[in-house]
Design an enzyme around this catalytic site. Structure first.
Site, PDB file in Angstrom:
ATOM      1  N   HIS A 246       0.855  -1.186   0.000  1.00 12.50           N
ATOM      2  CA  HIS A 246       0.000   0.000   0.000  1.00 12.50           C
ATOM      3  C   HIS A 246       0.889   1.233   0.000  1.00 12.50           C
ATOM      4  CE1 HIS A 246      -3.127   2.860   1.206  1.00 12.50           C
ATOM      5  NE2 HIS A 246      -3.965   1.961   0.706  1.00 12.50           N
ATOM      6  N   GLU A 305      -7.855  -5.210   0.057  1.00 10.32           N
ATOM      7  CA  GLU A 305      -8.432  -6.013  -1.019  1.00 10.32           C
ATOM      8  C   GLU A 305      -8.388  -7.511  -0.750  1.00 10.32           C
ATOM      9  OE1 GLU A 305     -10.093  -4.023  -2.513  1.00 10.32           O
ATOM     10  OE2 GLU A 305      -9.175  -3.231  -4.335  1.00 10.32           O
TER      11      GLU A 305
HETATM   12  N1  ACO Z   1       3.786  -7.690  -4.634  1.00 12.61           N
HETATM   13  C1  ACO Z   1       5.097  -7.701  -4.938  1.00 12.61           C
HETATM   14  N2  ACO Z   1       5.866  -6.578  -4.918  1.00 12.61           N
HETATM   15  C2  ACO Z   1       5.261  -5.438  -4.578  1.00 12.61           C
HETATM   16  C3  ACO Z   1       3.910  -5.373  -4.230  1.00 12.61           C
HETATM   17  C4  ACO Z   1       3.169  -6.562  -4.266  1.00 12.61           C
HETATM   18  N3  ACO Z   1       1.865  -6.590  -3.966  1.00 12.61           N
HETATM   19  N4  ACO Z   1       3.576  -4.089  -3.929  1.00 12.61           N
HETATM   20  C5  ACO Z   1       4.701  -3.363  -4.091  1.00 12.61           C
HETATM   21  N5  ACO Z   1       5.719  -4.185  -4.462  1.00 12.61           N
HETATM   22  C6  ACO Z   1       7.091  -3.799  -4.720  1.00 12.61           C
HETATM   23  C7  ACO Z   1       7.283  -3.243  -6.126  1.00 12.61           C
HETATM   24  O1  ACO Z   1       7.564  -4.248  -7.045  1.00 12.61           O
HETATM   25  C8  ACO Z   1       8.447  -2.318  -5.908  1.00 12.61           C
HETATM   26  O2  ACO Z   1       9.617  -3.093  -5.779  1.00 12.61           O
HETATM   27  P1  ACO Z   1      11.008  -2.609  -6.376  1.00 12.61           P
HETATM   28  O3  ACO Z   1      11.255  -1.231  -5.835  1.00 12.61           O
HETATM   29  O4  ACO Z   1      11.964  -3.647  -5.903  1.00 12.61           O
HETATM   30  O5  ACO Z   1      10.793  -2.563  -7.859  1.00 12.61           O
HETATM   31  C9  ACO Z   1       8.178  -1.741  -4.520  1.00 12.61           C
HETATM   32  O6  ACO Z   1       7.420  -2.724  -3.831  1.00 12.61           O
HETATM   33  C10 ACO Z   1       7.417  -0.419  -4.532  1.00 12.61           C
HETATM   34  O7  ACO Z   1       6.349  -0.499  -5.446  1.00 12.61           O
HETATM   35  P2  ACO Z   1       5.529   0.787  -5.926  1.00 12.61           P
HETATM   36  O8  ACO Z   1       4.641   0.365  -7.039  1.00 12.61           O
HETATM   37  O9  ACO Z   1       6.418   1.961  -6.120  1.00 12.61           O
HETATM   38  O10 ACO Z   1       4.713   1.109  -4.612  1.00 12.61           O
HETATM   39  P3  ACO Z   1       3.351   1.850  -4.562  1.00 12.61           P
HETATM   40  O11 ACO Z   1       3.340   2.580  -3.296  1.00 12.61           O
HETATM   41  O12 ACO Z   1       3.064   2.635  -5.774  1.00 12.61           O
HETATM   42  O13 ACO Z   1       2.380   0.569  -4.525  1.00 12.61           O
HETATM   43  C11 ACO Z   1       0.385  -0.593  -4.706  1.00 12.61           C
HETATM   44  C12 ACO Z   1       1.145   0.512  -3.967  1.00 12.61           C
HETATM   45  C13 ACO Z   1       0.071  -0.117  -6.120  1.00 12.61           C
HETATM   46  C14 ACO Z   1      -0.919  -0.879  -3.974  1.00 12.61           C
HETATM   47  C15 ACO Z   1       1.250  -1.897  -4.761  1.00 12.61           C
HETATM   48  O14 ACO Z   1       1.594  -2.309  -3.458  1.00 12.61           O
HETATM   49  C16 ACO Z   1       0.585  -3.021  -5.547  1.00 12.61           C
HETATM   50  O15 ACO Z   1       0.690  -3.054  -6.775  1.00 12.61           O
HETATM   51  N6  ACO Z   1      -0.102  -3.978  -4.839  1.00 12.61           N
HETATM   52  C17 ACO Z   1      -0.794  -5.052  -5.519  1.00 12.61           C
HETATM   53  C18 ACO Z   1      -2.149  -4.565  -6.047  1.00 12.61           C
HETATM   54  C19 ACO Z   1      -3.142  -4.311  -4.933  1.00 12.61           C
HETATM   55  O16 ACO Z   1      -3.238  -5.054  -3.962  1.00 12.61           O
HETATM   56  N7  ACO Z   1      -3.901  -3.211  -5.096  1.00 12.61           N
HETATM   57  C20 ACO Z   1      -4.887  -2.774  -4.118  1.00 12.61           C
HETATM   58  C21 ACO Z   1      -4.377  -1.644  -3.284  1.00 12.61           C
HETATM   59  S1  ACO Z   1      -5.476  -1.164  -1.990  1.00 12.61           S
HETATM   60  C22 ACO Z   1      -6.544  -0.081  -2.719  1.00 12.61           C
HETATM   61  O17 ACO Z   1      -6.180   0.702  -3.562  1.00 12.61           O
HETATM   62  C23 ACO Z   1      -7.952  -0.054  -2.311  1.00 12.61           C
END
Ligand code: ACO
Length: 363
Positions: A246, A305
């Site tokens: 998140h 989620e």
């Molecule tokens: N699984 C694996 N790796 C992840 C995940 C995940 N669920 N979430 C983040 N990371 C990793 C990324 O790959 C990245 O790694 P790196 O720097 O080594 O490349 C790092 O963590 C940061 O990722 P960002 O995308 O910059 O982080 P952001 O703050 O934008 O992400 C997000 C937030 C989009 C929710 C992300 O955690 C994600 O994609 N989760 C999976 C989708 C999900 O569950 N969405 C629902 C969110 S809750 C809501 O909106 C109601």
């Protein structure tokens, strides 16, 4: 440049506060623990809309007015083209919301709040080959949604579980869909436009589109003992684990706890779903372990989620409708924010830095 606007403080709001370090959510002065599982969605709507409409009825009347709005909105389905109703649920929802006249008044707000509650069960039933069921304006909002979905009275525990879900997701600071709704509202475009913008932002898999894929993941894993190998394989392929991570929360999302409690209560009351729930718990534990091992510099925990998926499945919503059920709850927050922005804000117009080529001055 980090264009996720992470550290930008874009507005002030009286609506909700998300404390990512403590894992706490406050909605209009009440903690999520105080609201989820105890309040009905109508009660939280009264909080979210308070101060934004001069003719807002007393909280005990709001439920009845929302019931009338469900009836008004249902009557619009009859005239719709069959092809529109057969679109994927979120696409059809977007098209159906556009039929609600734009405006800034309470009647428009109630129609928009009623719309996902009425259209989601109707669209699901049409896809299953059944006729939509008309709302009962005297029923509680959550109970009526389940009746319109299943064609029979739901148990009180099921309505309580849906209420817990709708309350839990009703508002959450300046998330992507709420920001989109506020940008549109800042142009004074009207509530319908703001809500459609919110839905469009919500449907992406990085925001509200994750719970369907969470169930796909649980199905693919199948047995708790296969979780670690499957999750490692997904990360090896470069996939993200849906339902984890998140932008704001660096600890467990408090909404995951609220929904896990609702799933547990529902499973205990109905004496079913125990296998799915224990698979979800095992997958969650394995995912947290693996993410901590593979991404030690990130704090990737369970988000809202993950248990949304388990709860909505237990209530009988098909996975393709999950984003619309999310909208059913979040619409209250979008409208509160849109009104706050339109009444007290200014046109939102940030700046960009140009990094493209400049005209050749020598030419
Ligand atoms: N699984 C694996 N790796 C992840 C995940 C995940 N669920 N979430 C983040 N990371 C990793 C990324 O790959 C990245 O790694 P790196 O720097 O080594 O490349 C790092 O963590 C940061 O990722 P960002 O995308 O910059 O982080 P952001 O703050 O934008 O992400 C997000 C937030 C989009 C929710 C992300 O955690 C994600 O994609 N989760 C999976 C989708 C999900 O569950 N969405 C629902 C969110 S809750 C809501 O909106 C109601």
């Amino acid at each position: 440049m980090n264009n996720g606007l992470d550290d930008v403080l874009a507005t002030e709001t009286v609506l909700s506060d998300v404390d990512g370090a403590a894992g706490a959510l406050i909605i209009r002065g009440r903690s999520l623990d105080e609201l989820a599982g105890l309040a009905r969605y109508e009660d939280v709507l009264a909080l979210l809309l308070s101060g934004f409409f001069s003719d807002l009825p007393r909280p005990d009347r709001l439920g009845a007015d929302l019931g009338s709005a469900r009836q008004r909105v249902f009557s619009r389905l009859a005239a719709q083209d069959e092809r529109l109703l057969r679109l994927p649920v979120t696409e059809a929802m977007r098209a159906l919301l556009a039929l609600i006249e734009d405006g800034d008044d309470l009647a428009t707000a109630l129609n928009l709040i009623a719309a996902p509650a009425v259209f989601t069960p109707a669209l699901v039933r049409l896809k299953q080959g059944h006729a939509p069921i008309a709302p009962d304006p005297s029923a509680g909002h959550a109970k009526d949604v389940l009746r319109m979905l299943h064609g029979k009275e739901s148990r009180d525990e099921e309505a309580a579980a849906l209420d817990a879900y709708l309350v839990t997701v009703s508002d959450h600071g300046l998330n992507a869909s709420t920001f989109a709704a506020r940008v549109v509202a800042s142009t004074q475009a009207g509530l319908t436009s703001a809500v459609i913008a919110g839905l469009c932002a919500l449907k992406g898999p990085l925001h509200g589109g994750a719970p369907g894929p969470v169930l796909d993941m649980l199905d693919a894993i199948g047995h708790p003992e296969d979780a670690e190998a499957w999750l490692d394989g997904a990360l090896d392929r470069g996939d993200r684990l849906m339902g984890f991570g998140h932008r704001i929360y660096k600890v467990r999302d408090p909404r995951a706890d609220a929904l896990m409690g609702a799933v547990r209560n529902l499973a205990a009351a109905r004496r079913d779903n125990a296998g799915r729930f224990s698979l979800a718990e095992s997958v969650e534990a394995a995912a947290i372990r693996i993410l901590a091992r593979r991404k030690p510099d990130r704090s990737l925990k369970t988000n809202v989620e993950f248990y949304t998926a388990v709860l909505l499945e237990a209530l009988g919503f098909p996975r393709e409708s999950f984003t619309s059920v999310f909208a059913m709850g979040r619409v209250g927050g979008w409208i509160g924010h849109a009104r706050e922005q339109a009444l007290y804000g200014r046109l939102i117009r940030p700046q960009s830095r140009y990094v493209g080529p400049r005209p050749d001055r020598a030419a």
